[in-house]
Motif scaffolding. Sequence first.
Motif, PDB file in Angstrom:
ATOM      1  N   ARG A  28       0.834  -1.200   0.000  1.00 38.58           N
ATOM      2  CA  ARG A  28       0.000   0.000   0.000  1.00 38.58           C
ATOM      3  C   ARG A  28       0.868   1.249   0.000  1.00 38.58           C
ATOM      4  O   ARG A  28       1.923   1.286   0.601  1.00 38.58           O
ATOM      5  N   MET A  29       0.354   2.286  -0.643  1.00 39.42           N
ATOM      6  CA  MET A  29       1.033   3.580  -0.633  1.00 39.42           C
ATOM      7  C   MET A  29       0.556   4.361   0.577  1.00 39.42           C
ATOM      8  O   MET A  29      -0.565   4.182   1.039  1.00 39.42           O
ATOM      9  N   SER A  30       1.381   5.273   1.015  1.00 38.17           N
ATOM     10  CA  SER A  30       0.987   6.153   2.122  1.00 38.17           C
ATOM     11  C   SER A  30       0.067   7.250   1.579  1.00 38.17           C
ATOM     12  O   SER A  30       0.017   7.497   0.363  1.00 38.17           O
ATOM     13  N   GLU A  31      -0.640   7.918   2.484  1.00 36.09           N
ATOM     14  CA  GLU A  31      -1.486   9.048   2.098  1.00 36.09           C
ATOM     15  C   GLU A  31      -0.633  10.118   1.407  1.00 36.09           C
ATOM     16  O   GLU A  31      -1.066  10.742   0.446  1.00 36.09           O
ATOM     17  N   GLN A  32       0.574  10.323   1.898  1.00 34.34           N
ATOM     18  CA  GLN A  32       1.510  11.288   1.308  1.00 34.34           C
ATOM     19  C   GLN A  32       1.798  10.915  -0.151  1.00 34.34           C
ATOM     20  O   GLN A  32       1.727  11.765  -1.039  1.00 34.34           O
ATOM     21  N   GLU A  33       2.129   9.648  -0.397  1.00 32.82           N
ATOM     22  CA  GLU A  33       2.441   9.216  -1.764  1.00 32.82           C
ATOM     23  C   GLU A  33       1.236   9.377  -2.687  1.00 32.82           C
ATOM     24  O   GLU A  33       1.389   9.822  -3.830  1.00 32.82           O
ATOM     25  N   SER A  56      -6.565  20.259  -2.363  1.00 36.05           N
ATOM     26  CA  SER A  56      -7.752  20.727  -1.658  1.00 36.05           C
ATOM     27  C   SER A  56      -8.995  19.985  -2.134  1.00 36.05           C
ATOM     28  O   SER A  56      -9.858  19.619  -1.327  1.00 36.05           O
ATOM     29  N   VAL A  57      -9.092  19.737  -3.436  1.00 35.75           N
ATOM     30  CA  VAL A  57     -10.218  18.972  -3.976  1.00 35.75           C
ATOM     31  C   VAL A  57     -10.187  17.546  -3.432  1.00 35.75           C
ATOM     32  O   VAL A  57     -11.222  17.003  -3.026  1.00 35.75           O
ATOM     33  N   VAL A  58      -9.024  16.936  -3.405  1.00 33.87           N
ATOM     34  CA  VAL A  58      -8.906  15.574  -2.856  1.00 33.87           C
ATOM     35  C   VAL A  58      -9.411  15.562  -1.414  1.00 33.87           C
ATOM     36  O   VAL A  58     -10.220  14.707  -1.029  1.00 33.87           O
ATOM     37  N   MET A  59      -8.964  16.514  -0.608  1.00 36.54           N
ATOM     38  CA  MET A  59      -9.375  16.550   0.802  1.00 36.54           C
ATOM     39  C   MET A  59     -10.863  16.855   0.947  1.00 36.54           C
ATOM     40  O   MET A  59     -11.529  16.298   1.828  1.00 36.54           O
ATOM     41  N   ASN A  60     -11.419  17.710   0.075  1.00 38.75           N
ATOM     42  CA  ASN A  60     -12.861  17.959   0.107  1.00 38.75           C
ATOM     43  C   ASN A  60     -13.630  16.672  -0.146  1.00 38.75           C
ATOM     44  O   ASN A  60     -14.657  16.415   0.494  1.00 38.75           O
ATOM     45  N   ARG A  61     -13.138  15.859  -1.063  1.00 37.72           N
ATOM     46  CA  ARG A  61     -13.800  14.587  -1.341  1.00 37.72           C
ATOM     47  C   ARG A  61     -13.679  13.632  -0.149  1.00 37.72           C
ATOM     48  O   ARG A  61     -14.657  12.974   0.218  1.00 37.72           O
ATOM     49  N   VAL A  62     -12.499  13.552   0.428  1.00 39.19           N
ATOM     50  CA  VAL A  62     -12.298  12.665   1.585  1.00 39.19           C
ATOM     51  C   VAL A  62     -13.281  13.032   2.697  1.00 39.19           C
ATOM     52  O   VAL A  62     -13.874  12.157   3.329  1.00 39.19           O
ATOM     53  N   GLN A  63     -13.476  14.320   2.927  1.00 34.70           N
ATOM     54  CA  GLN A  63     -14.301  14.784   4.038  1.00 34.70           C
ATOM     55  C   GLN A  63     -15.795  14.851   3.715  1.00 34.70           C
ATOM     56  O   GLN A  63     -16.609  15.060   4.612  1.00 34.70           O
ATOM     57  N   ARG A  69     -13.081   7.478   2.200  1.00 30.77           N
ATOM     58  CA  ARG A  69     -12.678   8.268   3.362  1.00 30.77           C
ATOM     59  C   ARG A  69     -11.168   8.379   3.532  1.00 30.77           C
ATOM     60  O   ARG A  69     -10.688   8.759   4.602  1.00 30.77           O
ATOM     61  N   SER A  70     -10.408   8.059   2.489  1.00 27.22           N
ATOM     62  CA  SER A  70      -8.950   8.177   2.567  1.00 27.22           C
ATOM     63  C   SER A  70      -8.433   8.835   1.290  1.00 27.22           C
ATOM     64  O   SER A  70      -9.074   8.769   0.235  1.00 27.22           O
ATOM     65  N   VAL A  71      -7.273   9.451   1.404  1.00 33.03           N
ATOM     66  CA  VAL A  71      -6.658  10.092   0.236  1.00 33.03           C
ATOM     67  C   VAL A  71      -6.417   9.051  -0.851  1.00 33.03           C
ATOM     68  O   VAL A  71      -6.759   9.264  -2.017  1.00 33.03           O
ATOM     69  N   CYS A  72      -5.837   7.911  -0.474  1.00 32.09           N
ATOM     70  CA  CYS A  72      -5.560   6.878  -1.479  1.00 32.09           C
ATOM     71  C   CYS A  72      -6.847   6.349  -2.099  1.00 32.09           C
ATOM     72  O   CYS A  72      -6.903   6.087  -3.300  1.00 32.09           O
ATOM     73  N   GLY A  73      -7.890   6.200  -1.298  1.00 32.69           N
ATOM     74  CA  GLY A  73      -9.174   5.744  -1.831  1.00 32.69           C
ATOM     75  C   GLY A  73      -9.742   6.709  -2.852  1.00 32.69           C
ATOM     76  O   GLY A  73     -10.244   6.305  -3.898  1.00 32.69           O
ATOM     77  N   VAL A  74      -9.640   8.001  -2.577  1.00 28.19           N
ATOM     78  CA  VAL A  74     -10.139   9.026  -3.506  1.00 28.19           C
ATOM     79  C   VAL A  74      -9.298   9.039  -4.779  1.00 28.19           C
ATOM     80  O   VAL A  74      -9.823   9.005  -5.892  1.00 28.19           O
ATOM     81  N   ALA A  82      -6.284  11.298 -13.410  1.00 29.37           N
ATOM     82  CA  ALA A  82      -5.536  10.968 -14.626  1.00 29.37           C
ATOM     83  C   ALA A  82      -5.361   9.454 -14.761  1.00 29.37           C
ATOM     84  O   ALA A  82      -5.113   8.768 -13.767  1.00 29.37           O
ATOM     85  N   PRO A  83      -5.481   8.945 -15.977  1.00 30.80           N
ATOM     86  CA  PRO A  83      -5.268   7.508 -16.186  1.00 30.80           C
ATOM     87  C   PRO A  83      -3.879   7.086 -15.679  1.00 30.80           C
ATOM     88  O   PRO A  83      -2.892   7.763 -15.920  1.00 30.80           O
ATOM     89  N   GLY A  84      -3.845   5.995 -14.944  1.00 30.00           N
ATOM     90  CA  GLY A  84      -2.582   5.478 -14.439  1.00 30.00           C
ATOM     91  C   GLY A  84      -2.007   6.249 -13.274  1.00 30.00           C
ATOM     92  O   GLY A  84      -0.835   6.071 -12.929  1.00 30.00           O
ATOM     93  N   VAL A  85      -2.815   7.102 -12.637  1.00 36.08           N
ATOM     94  CA  VAL A  85      -2.309   7.955 -11.560  1.00 36.08           C
ATOM     95  C   VAL A  85      -1.613   7.153 -10.468  1.00 36.08           C
ATOM     96  O   VAL A  85      -0.649   7.623  -9.876  1.00 36.08           O
ATOM     97  N   MET A  86      -2.048   5.939 -10.216  1.00 36.06           N
ATOM     98  CA  MET A  86      -1.455   5.145  -9.138  1.00 36.06           C
ATOM     99  C   MET A  86      -0.303   4.256  -9.614  1.00 36.06           C
ATOM    100  O   MET A  86       0.364   3.649  -8.785  1.00 36.06           O
ATOM    101  N   LYS A  87      -0.052   4.211 -10.916  1.00 36.08           N
ATOM    102  CA  LYS A  87       0.951   3.268 -11.421  1.00 36.08           C
ATOM    103  C   LYS A  87       2.072   3.902 -12.235  1.00 36.08           C
ATOM    104  O   LYS A  87       3.173   3.365 -12.289  1.00 36.08           O
TER     105      LYS A  87
END
Length: 167
Positions: A28-33, A56-63, A69-74, A82-87
């Motif tokens: 798993r990646m950290s919230e920071q990553e 800020s948009v990511v955090m608005n979605r999390v909240q 409910r997590s940065v990585c989940g969002v 963006a396509p492939g954002v996690m890879k």
Amino acid sequence: MKLILKARVCLTLAAAAIVLTGCGFGSRMSEQECMERAMYFESNRSSRDGMIAVGSVVMNRVQSGQYPRSVCGVVAQKNQFAPGVMKRKMNLRTAPQVREAARSVLRGERHPLIGNAMFFHTAGHRFPYDNMHYVLVTGGNAFYEKRRNYLVTRPVPPQPLEGITRR
């Protein structure tokens, strides 16, 4: 007999963990990553304002309760970023600026003009929807809130604005 059964269960669980780790579930990646990845691939690293606005948009979605409910989940949600954002690979040359901006957002910094916006698209693109209330254009993106059409008071993106956030 109970000892043998217990050993089999333990071995089965260990084997399952190894298989899942090989599939990427164990790393798993950290919230920071995850925040760094969203900023890196969505703001084009064009400005600190752009990175902070994306964060800020990511955090608005999390909240919000409407998204994971997590940065990585969002950030990992299908068809949201963006396509492939996690890879995809990131160019480490820009890593210090992205890392600093992600850390700041995770510590509570928000772009002062984002408000409750949970959406953005590439600046310059136009869409025929009548529920997009624009709040900011920065870092190559237009940020907006979705509202009932009669509550939209800014249906057109404003002029780009940079230099609001400071390190």
